[in-house]
Design an enzyme around this catalytic site. Structure first.
Site, PDB file in Angstrom:
ATOM      1  N   SER A   1       1.658 -10.011  -1.195  1.00  0.00           N
ATOM      2  CA  SER A   1       1.414  -8.342  -0.858  1.00  0.00           C
ATOM      3  C   SER A   1       1.426  -7.887   0.354  1.00  0.00           C
ATOM      4  O   SER A   1       1.693  -6.544   0.609  1.00  0.00           O
ATOM      5  CB  SER A   1      -0.402  -8.232  -1.183  1.00  0.00           C
TER       6      SER A   1
ATOM      7  N   LYS B   1       0.947  -1.251   0.035  1.00  0.00           N
ATOM      8  CA  LYS B   1      -0.041   0.082   0.151  1.00  0.00           C
ATOM      9  C   LYS B   1       0.941   1.296  -0.085  1.00  0.00           C
ATOM     10  O   LYS B   1       0.523   2.241  -0.743  1.00  0.00           O
ATOM     11  CB  LYS B   1      -1.018  -0.038   1.215  1.00  0.00           C
TER      12      LYS B   1
ATOM     13  N   GLU C   1      -9.418   5.874   3.231  1.00  0.00           N
ATOM     14  CA  GLU C   1     -10.513   4.934   3.447  1.00  0.00           C
ATOM     15  C   GLU C   1      -9.628   3.694   3.631  1.00  0.00           C
ATOM     16  O   GLU C   1      -8.626   3.477   3.079  1.00  0.00           O
ATOM     17  CB  GLU C   1     -11.457   4.683   2.629  1.00  0.00           C
TER      18      GLU C   1
HETATM   19  C1  LIG Z   1      -1.808  -6.940   2.510  1.00  0.00           C
HETATM   20  C2  LIG Z   1      -3.090  -6.527   1.774  1.00  0.00           C
HETATM   21  N1  LIG Z   1      -3.281  -7.246   0.319  1.00  0.00           N
HETATM   22  C3  LIG Z   1      -4.056  -7.124  -0.612  1.00  0.00           C
HETATM   23  C4  LIG Z   1      -4.848  -6.019  -0.462  1.00  0.00           C
HETATM   24  C5  LIG Z   1      -6.240  -5.875  -1.405  1.00  0.00           C
HETATM   25  O1  LIG Z   1      -6.063  -4.553  -1.887  1.00  0.00           O
HETATM   26  P1  LIG Z   1      -5.748  -4.413  -3.545  1.00  0.00           P
HETATM   27  O2  LIG Z   1      -4.103  -4.963  -3.553  1.00  0.00           O
HETATM   28  O3  LIG Z   1      -6.022  -3.345  -3.803  1.00  0.00           O
HETATM   29  O4  LIG Z   1      -6.749  -5.547  -4.325  1.00  0.00           O
HETATM   30  C6  LIG Z   1      -4.970  -5.283   0.843  1.00  0.00           C
HETATM   31  C7  LIG Z   1      -6.182  -4.543   0.933  1.00  0.00           C
HETATM   32  N2  LIG Z   1      -6.078  -3.471   1.763  1.00  0.00           N
HETATM   33  C8  LIG Z   1      -6.705  -2.245   1.901  1.00  0.00           C
HETATM   34  C9  LIG Z   1      -6.784  -1.542   3.294  1.00  0.00           C
HETATM   35  O5  LIG Z   1      -5.620  -2.057   3.950  1.00  0.00           O
HETATM   36  O6  LIG Z   1      -7.329  -0.939   3.644  1.00  0.00           O
HETATM   37  C10 LIG Z   1      -8.130  -2.732   1.657  1.00  0.00           C
HETATM   38  O7  LIG Z   1      -8.789  -3.090   2.843  1.00  0.00           O
HETATM   39  C11 LIG Z   1      -8.925  -1.439   0.848  1.00  0.00           C
HETATM   40  C12 LIG Z   1      -7.958  -0.132   0.722  1.00  0.00           C
HETATM   41  C13 LIG Z   1      -9.350  -1.987  -0.212  1.00  0.00           C
HETATM   42  C14 LIG Z   1      -3.896  -5.555   1.758  1.00  0.00           C
HETATM   43  O8  LIG Z   1      -3.935  -4.859   3.139  1.00  0.00           O
END
Ligand SMILES: Cc1ncc(COP(=O)(O)O)c(/C=N/[C@H](C(=O)O)[C@@H](O)C(C)C)c1O
Length: 388
Positions: free
Chosen positions: A371, A82, A104
């Site tokens: 990720s 992120k 968000e």
């Molecule tokens: C470690 C990890 N891997 C994958 C994701 C899925 O988000 P994407 O990569 O945008 O599909 C997330 C998504 N996290 C966001 C968050 O932390 O707020 C999610 O909840 C939203 C921004 C979509 C994540 O934390």
């Protein structure tokens, strides 16, 4: 739309000006070597890039199929991919002189990555988070507050990411002159899906070079989990023109696609409009957005970035799924066999990737996007194991 019929800018008139301003700033930044130099310097010295492309030797030998490589986005500062995006967008906020940042979050990783960069740049930071997610991701809530951010629990609707995103957009409409909205994934009104993809594309740019250096050829397959879609498009983007590379996006099949309890808009949704963009989403016959379920907060989202909807329609990417149980099993497998505790979101990619590797030959190879790290999820896994 900017991705076939998908994408676009379905927002109230009040946001149009802010989005046009953002698009102008982004086009300027995109053409500016100074911008990319500053972005890359931050990614190198603050985030710790490049992240390793790690050969999972033990898993590869045990499964006896393709060579398995993990792209280690879990080793970034803050523990997930992120931060690649929040660094880029914070630089854009600085360019437009906005001192207040809002975001968000669902899993809390994006919230932490936003609070982190706000702390570093001395910006005010407000993070909107579904009340259920505040409960599920307590550690990340505490981390955001430690970093100086204000975390606002959102109790409307399903009390998860969708509602947090609605609340953040409402704040932005009210405070558009002082505030920059850092969207955490490749969804939202144009130009967000485009600029988030361009910031996350560093993942695939590095992985392509690393894989060629290590093996002398391109990987045969890429696998990444898909919530809003940012880590996935980040890994995929620089390979899209390599037709010989098979690409898989893994959605959250929750309790199973044969139940209403999943978050799989690309496998089981329909085209509609959500959060300002046209895309595939989970909606009923009247177009009402449906509730979703996933053991991982980060994938618990009824929409998906429009570029993925386009890649699905073009059949360039195959969108598959992993259930809660498959993700949990993969979480434990990679922890025990490689000493890496993956985020529950990433565990969905690992679940599908290990199955895929088993069907491939030893001279072939796959890259699975790790990720994020799983520290934030230990509470959830303990509960699933009935140990809590
Ligand atoms: C470690 C990890 N891997 C994958 C994701 C899925 O988000 P994407 O990569 O945008 O599909 C997330 C998504 N996290 C966001 C968050 O932390 O707020 C999610 O909840 C939203 C921004 C979509 C994540 O934390």
């Amino acid at each position: 739309g900017h991705f076939g019929v998908h994408g676009g800018r379905f927002v109230s008139e009040t946001l149009m000006k802010a989005l046009e301003e953002l698009e102008a700033i982004y086009q300027t930044a995109k053409a500016s070597p100074e911008f990319w130099n500053e972005f890359m310097a931050d990614l190198t010295d603050y985030v710790g890039r490049p992240t390793p492309l790690y050969f999972a030797k033990r898993l590869t030998e045990e499964i006896g199929g393709a060579k398995i490589f993990f792209k280690r986005e879990d080793l970034n500062h803050t523990g997930a991919h992120k931060v690649n995006n929040t660094i880029g967008q914070a630089l854009l906020a600085k360019m437009v002189g906005k001192k207040r940042i809002i975001a968000e979050t669902g899993a809390g990783q994006h919230g932490v990555a936003t609070a982190t960069i706000a702390a570093r740049l001395g910006l005010e930071c407000v993070v909107y988070m579904g009340a259920d997610d505040v409960e599920r991701q307590k550690m990340n809530v505490y981390r955001m507050r430690l970093l100086g951010a204000k975390v606002v629990p959102v109790s409307s609707g399903s009390r998860t990411l969708k509602d947090a995103m609605n609340e953040a957009m409402r704040d932005w409409v009210a405070n558009v002159d002082s505030t920059y909205y850092i969207i955490g994934t490749v969804a939202g009104p144009h130009p967000y899906p485009l600029l988030v993809r361009d910031f996350q594309a560093i993942i695939g740019r590095e992985a392509r070079i690393q894989h060629l250096e290590k093996t002398g050829k391109l990987p045969d397959a890429l696998v990444a989990c898909v919530g809003g879609g940012s880590n996935a498009i980040g890994l995929f983007y620089d390979f899209l023109n390599d037709a010989e590379v098979a690409i898989y996006g893994v959605e959250a099949n929750g309790l199973g696609l044969d139940t209403p309890h999943h978050a799989a808009p690309l496998q089981a949704g329909r085209v509609g409009v959500l959060h300002g963009n046209r895309t595939y989403l989970m909606a009923d016959d009247d177009g009402q957005v449906l509730g979703t379920h996933s053991i991982s907060a980060g994938l618990d989202y009824p929409g998906v970035g429009p570029e993925h909807s386009f890649l699905k329609d073009m059949k360039r990417v195959q969108y598959v799924g992993a259930t809660d149980q498959e993700a949990l099993a993969a979480f434990k497998e990679v922890t025990k066999k490689e000493g890496i505790i993956p985020a529950l979101e990433s565990s969905h990619a690992v679940a599908y990737g290990l199955k895929l590797a088993a069907t491939m030959k030893p001279e072939q190879s796959i890259i699975i996007n790790m990720s994020g790290r799983g520290d934030k999820d230990l509470h959830t896994v303990m509960q699933a194991d009935g140990m809590d």
